[in-house]
Motif scaffolding. Sequence first.
Motif, PDB file in Angstrom:
ATOM      1  N   ALA A 293       0.863  -1.189   0.000  1.00 26.42           N
ATOM      2  CA  ALA A 293       0.000   0.000   0.000  1.00 26.42           C
ATOM      3  C   ALA A 293       0.892   1.229   0.000  1.00 26.42           C
ATOM      4  O   ALA A 293       1.329   1.694   1.057  1.00 26.42           O
TER       5      ALA A 293
ATOM      6  N   ALA B  68      -6.044   0.451   0.764  1.00 27.86           N
ATOM      7  CA  ALA B  68      -5.329  -0.242   1.856  1.00 27.86           C
ATOM      8  C   ALA B  68      -6.337  -0.981   2.729  1.00 27.86           C
ATOM      9  O   ALA B  68      -6.109  -2.126   3.143  1.00 27.86           O
TER      10      ALA B  68
ATOM     11  N   ALA C  25      -7.511  -4.176   1.091  1.00 24.06           N
ATOM     12  CA  ALA C  25      -6.539  -5.275   1.249  1.00 24.06           C
ATOM     13  C   ALA C  25      -6.666  -5.899   2.638  1.00 24.06           C
ATOM     14  O   ALA C  25      -6.636  -7.131   2.796  1.00 24.06           O
TER      15      ALA C  25
ATOM     16  N   VAL D 274      -0.640  -7.236   4.187  1.00 27.75           N
ATOM     17  CA  VAL D 274      -0.631  -5.815   3.841  1.00 27.75           C
ATOM     18  C   VAL D 274       0.713  -5.216   4.243  1.00 27.75           C
ATOM     19  O   VAL D 274       1.059  -5.182   5.429  1.00 27.75           O
TER      20      VAL D 274
ATOM     21  N   LEU E  53       2.325  -2.027   4.678  1.00 27.61           N
ATOM     22  CA  LEU E  53       1.743  -0.690   4.782  1.00 27.61           C
ATOM     23  C   LEU E  53       2.794   0.414   4.783  1.00 27.61           C
ATOM     24  O   LEU E  53       3.492   0.630   5.767  1.00 27.61           O
TER      25      LEU E  53
END
Length: 408
Positions: A100, A111, A114, A121, A123
Amino acid sequence: MTHTLTILGSTGSIGQSTLDVVARHPDRYLVHALTGHTRIAELAEQCRRFSPARAIVATTADAQALRRLLDASAQERAIQIDHGPEALCEVAAEADYVMAAIVGAAGLPSAMAAARAGRRVLLANKEALVMAGALFMDAVATAGATLLPIDSEHNAIFQCMPVSTSGALEAADQRVSRVLLTASGGPFRTMPVERMSDVTPAQACAHPNWSMGRKISVDSATMMNKGLEVIEACWLFGITPDRIDVVIHPQSVIHSMVEYVDGSVLAQMGNPDMRTPIAHALAYPERIASGVRPLDLAAVGRLDFEKPDLVRFPCLDLAYHALRSGGGAPAILNAANEIAVGAFLEGRIRFTAIAQVVEQVLENVAAEVPRSLDDVLALDQVARVRAIEVVRVAKGDRSPSQRIAASF
Ligand code: NDP
Ligand code: MG
């Protein structure tokens, strides 16, 4: 085993670094989708090199432009091209792993998609946690997603935390006394404060240690970035702000530390290169080569530390204030900051007006607790409208050089 990977924001700084790591391990990762917003030629180049199943852009016109660029280069694999925020959420839900890395509030819905789909994820988009921390962490827990931080400080903290039985990210327990979040202090750490109102976007984007997108570069220069990261750390590690200390460390070699109740302090170190946290999160719990140069401590020579100066960096203080206010205040802070940073980058307000805009918007928008993603996005819009009004007033506060550079 090969994992499919979607990179949201593949044309950006984090997106490009992710593809650099992925290219070193073609047996481990199969690129499912790549997404871009304005850099269509770069996206086309990435599509040619990585042959994703899908590519997502902003508009129909962008989709046509990408199609033309790809048709011109006899692509082996037919790439499905779509556009718009819903398509971003689709590709976020489809792959095993999702990076993301869209910048700002625009990255939140995908995000979240997901997380809701239970993916791994990775992030980078810290704004998602700043805006919707409770909802995001709930979605991760409910869907059984694996959340791994890409932000170098949070990735470092994760690496220094006690190993949980599941190996997954868990709230800090009673063994941990404090988190020490390091900050470089950005390009203006030692500049006389009275000169800071005249700095230009080019100066603000010239970070001494990291090469990053323009928005986060300005955030680093105001230290709003560190404020956003304190909020991010609270959500990721389930800790209160009083257990987080920000320490300025100009060399950016220690990426953050965790202090234990017995006095031990564990640090994660390395050259400042985002490919390290990206490789860590891609391979976790294994380790893979990232292409990052080995750390030469003798060449670094010394590691310095100092306290942050809240007079020089009022944005850090504003972030603490929003965090303690709770509810929707961090989402308001984030929205106001995005508008103010955009205005500064366009030469419409001074660097020092960024904090003023954020402060005024925080004072003028009611910080109701958002109960859903729609609530968060609605609050984000209200705060943006208010921030645009404040910028309009603050415009009179331009420096002479910016006044000349501005187009009005
Ligand atoms: P960049 O500006 O370099 O890249 C942003 C990416 O998002 C680009 O792919 C861009 O597309 C895309 N994008 C921008 N606006 C939209 C939109 N409205 N809709 C869809 N896509 C959009 O940013 P960075 O890579 O530097 O940062 C990405 C995120 O990672 C940020 O949240 C940042 O805070 C975080 N982060 C970054 C670090 C870094 O070292 N760069 C370190 C830690 C965190 P295009 O370029 O085609 O316009
Ligand atoms: Mg960071």
